[in-house]
Design a protein around this motif. Structure first.
Motif, mmCIF file in Angstrom:
data_model
loop_
_atom_site.group_PDB
_atom_site.id
_atom_site.type_symbol
_atom_site.label_atom_id
_atom_site.label_comp_id
_atom_site.label_asym_id
_atom_site.label_seq_id
_atom_site.Cartn_x
_atom_site.Cartn_y
_atom_site.Cartn_z
ATOM 1 N N VAL A 38 0.854 -1.180 0.000
ATOM 2 C CA VAL A 38 0.000 0.000 0.000
ATOM 3 C C VAL A 38 0.892 1.232 0.000
ATOM 4 N N GLU A 39 0.641 2.142 -0.932
ATOM 5 C CA GLU A 39 1.391 3.395 -0.953
ATOM 6 C C GLU A 39 0.766 4.333 0.078
ATOM 7 N N VAL A 40 1.634 4.970 0.862
ATOM 8 C CA VAL A 40 1.171 5.893 1.904
ATOM 9 C C VAL A 40 1.909 7.211 1.780
ATOM 10 N N SER A 41 1.388 8.239 2.436
ATOM 11 C CA SER A 41 2.046 9.550 2.415
ATOM 12 C C SER A 41 3.277 9.505 3.303
ATOM 13 N N LYS A 42 4.126 10.506 3.135
ATOM 14 C CA LYS A 42 5.350 10.573 3.937
ATOM 15 C C LYS A 42 5.023 10.688 5.415
ATOM 16 N N SER A 43 4.001 11.454 5.761
ATOM 17 C CA SER A 43 3.654 11.617 7.182
ATOM 18 C C SER A 43 3.162 10.298 7.787
ATOM 19 N N VAL A 44 2.371 9.529 7.020
ATOM 20 C CA VAL A 44 1.922 8.223 7.509
ATOM 21 C C VAL A 44 3.125 7.292 7.654
ATOM 22 N N PHE A 45 4.022 7.316 6.663
ATOM 23 C CA PHE A 45 5.234 6.505 6.696
ATOM 24 C C PHE A 45 6.057 6.832 7.950
ATOM 25 N N GLU A 46 6.271 8.123 8.213
ATOM 26 C CA GLU A 46 7.048 8.534 9.388
ATOM 27 C C GLU A 46 6.346 8.135 10.685
ATOM 28 N N THR A 47 5.023 8.212 10.689
ATOM 29 C CA THR A 47 4.270 7.803 11.879
ATOM 30 C C THR A 47 4.472 6.315 12.146
ATOM 31 N N PHE A 48 4.368 5.491 11.095
ATOM 32 C CA PHE A 48 4.630 4.057 11.233
ATOM 33 C C PHE A 48 6.068 3.823 11.708
#
Length: 157
Positions: A38-48
């Protein structure tokens, strides 16, 4: 694809974070046992990413406290094996080993050989009997007598 460093996984964080050319992805296995990306935004990626690091920290903290609060047989064995012996314990163990070797050396050759095969090579009485061309009872009696002789020799020391 730029994979994140391998991190400790458990059933509560079964995903992998990846980035490629400025795009961010989360990989995981779905309920049908298929890998999903699943492609996610940078902010979601950093949160993960932050969540994973905090999760690892908490799991390590839990493991450290668990080791001190719960005692299991396998952890006791590990601690027992890893502890250092005192000088007295070491020399006592060496003395016991030397006494045992000396007692075994006093046995007749046949008993020594059969004792070695049974205890150190972990062969059965049947296997030894087959190798030596004798009966099971003969080998069994020989090994048991050898053990009795060793006990008697050690008692005298």
């Amino acid at each position: 694809m730029d994979k994140r460093p391998k991190r400790r996984k458990d059933k509560y964080n079964p995903y992998t974070l990846c980035s490629e050319k400025g795009r961010y992805y989360v990989y995981f296995v779905d309920v049908n046992n298929r890998i999903q990306m699943v492609e996610v935004s940078k902010s979601v990626f950093e949160t993960f990413n932050i969540f994973e690091l905090e999760d690892i920290s908490q799991m390590n903290e839990y493991d450290r406290h668990l080791e001190h609060s719960e005692v299991y047989e396998h952890t006791l064995h590990k601690k027992k094996d890893s502890r250092e012996w005192s000088l007295e314990e070491y020399f006592e163990n060496v003395q016991i080993t030397e006494n045992l070797h000396m007692a075994i050396s006093k046995l007749p050759e046949v008993q020594k050989r059969r004792l070695n095969k049974y205890y150190f090579e972990e062969k059965t009485f049947d296997e030894i009997a087959l190798e030596e061309g004798c009966t099971y009872q003969c080998v069994q009696r020989s090994v048991y007598r050898a053990v009795e002789k060793i006990k008697n020799i050690l008692k005298k020391l």
